[in-house]
Design a protein around this motif. Sequence first.
Motif, short mmCIF file in Angstrom:
data_model
loop_
_atom_site.label_atom_id
_atom_site.label_comp_id
_atom_site.label_asym_id
_atom_site.label_seq_id
_atom_site.Cartn_x
_atom_site.Cartn_y
_atom_site.Cartn_z
N SER A 170 5.84 1.59 5.99
CA SER A 170 7.19 1.13 5.67
C SER A 170 7.62 -0.07 6.50
O SER A 170 8.58 -0.75 6.15
CB SER A 170 8.19 2.27 5.84
N ILE A 171 6.92 -0.36 7.60
CA ILE A 171 7.31 -1.54 8.40
C ILE A 171 6.88 -2.84 7.73
O ILE A 171 7.39 -3.89 8.03
CB ILE A 171 6.75 -1.49 9.84
N VAL A 172 5.94 -2.75 6.79
CA VAL A 172 5.46 -3.94 6.09
C VAL A 172 6.24 -4.11 4.80
O VAL A 172 6.32 -3.21 3.98
CB VAL A 172 3.95 -3.82 5.78
N THR A 173 6.83 -5.29 4.62
CA THR A 173 7.62 -5.53 3.41
C THR A 173 6.84 -6.31 2.35
O THR A 173 7.13 -6.19 1.17
CB THR A 173 8.93 -6.28 3.74
N ALA A 174 5.85 -7.10 2.76
CA ALA A 174 5.04 -7.85 1.79
C ALA A 174 3.76 -8.36 2.45
O ALA A 174 3.73 -8.61 3.66
CB ALA A 174 5.83 -9.03 1.23
N LYS A 206 9.27 -5.73 9.09
CA LYS A 206 10.65 -5.59 9.54
C LYS A 206 10.76 -6.11 10.97
O LYS A 206 9.90 -5.84 11.80
CB LYS A 206 11.08 -4.13 9.47
N ASN A 207 11.81 -6.85 11.23
CA ASN A 207 12.02 -7.44 12.54
C ASN A 207 12.24 -6.33 13.58
O ASN A 207 13.21 -5.58 13.49
CB ASN A 207 13.23 -8.37 12.51
N PRO A 231 -3.14 -7.28 -3.17
CA PRO A 231 -3.62 -6.72 -1.91
C PRO A 231 -3.17 -5.26 -1.72
O PRO A 231 -2.13 -4.85 -2.22
CB PRO A 231 -2.99 -7.63 -0.85
N ASP A 232 -3.99 -4.51 -1.00
CA ASP A 232 -3.70 -3.12 -0.65
C ASP A 232 -3.30 -3.06 0.81
O ASP A 232 -3.80 -3.85 1.62
CB ASP A 232 -4.97 -2.29 -0.81
N PHE A 233 -2.45 -2.09 1.16
CA PHE A 233 -2.06 -1.91 2.55
C PHE A 233 -2.11 -0.43 2.85
O PHE A 233 -1.54 0.36 2.10
CB PHE A 233 -0.65 -2.47 2.77
N ASP A 234 -2.83 -0.04 3.91
CA ASP A 234 -3.00 1.38 4.19
C ASP A 234 -3.17 1.62 5.68
O ASP A 234 -3.41 0.69 6.45
CB ASP A 234 -4.23 1.91 3.45
#
Length: 195
Positions: free
Chosen positions: A127-131, A79-80, A23-26
Amino acid sequence: ALGMLSMVSSLSAQAGKVTVDKPDFDSLTSPEVGGNTGRKSFKPKEWLEAEVKFKVEMPDSYKEKFVNDVTVKWYVAVKNPAGKGTVLMEKIVQHVNVPVGEEIFSSVYLAPSAVMRLSGSDRASKSIVTAVGGEILVNGTAAVKNSGYFSSKGKPGWWTSDKLSRYDSVPLLNKNQTPFKFLWWDRYAEIKPEH
């Protein structure tokens, strides 16, 4: 008539193989949509989008050129916002009329207000998304040989960890729940209407 119904049911219950990319994240800026609606000034904010490219392949006995139902179960770890650790967000997106043998995309989104709540900024920071990960089901059935799993980090299944707490304060949205609904139409699988 019953024989015909049973044949249709058995065709739609067949399991398919799903080839899935990572998956891509943007981040995407809110689109400016024209028309005769009048001009209002606003500063476009940023959304976060996760998308995955997949292709459904069916056995030779399946004669249709599409499958009736493809379900994508999305899992996004962020991230929490309340402190340490990571929290898990989930979304199920149901697609219909998915072409067999054709590469197509599915996606989920975090709205600018969700980004602000999670990160403290209205700039969409990846950067808030870890996976990002998930599973794709074909006609309600798991894809053959676990082919329907995808993950941006590590092995699929990380979302079952008991170290992740579910986070429901911010919703993940499907494409039809965003201003991107009418954009790039043929790139994405058709989303089942909600009634």
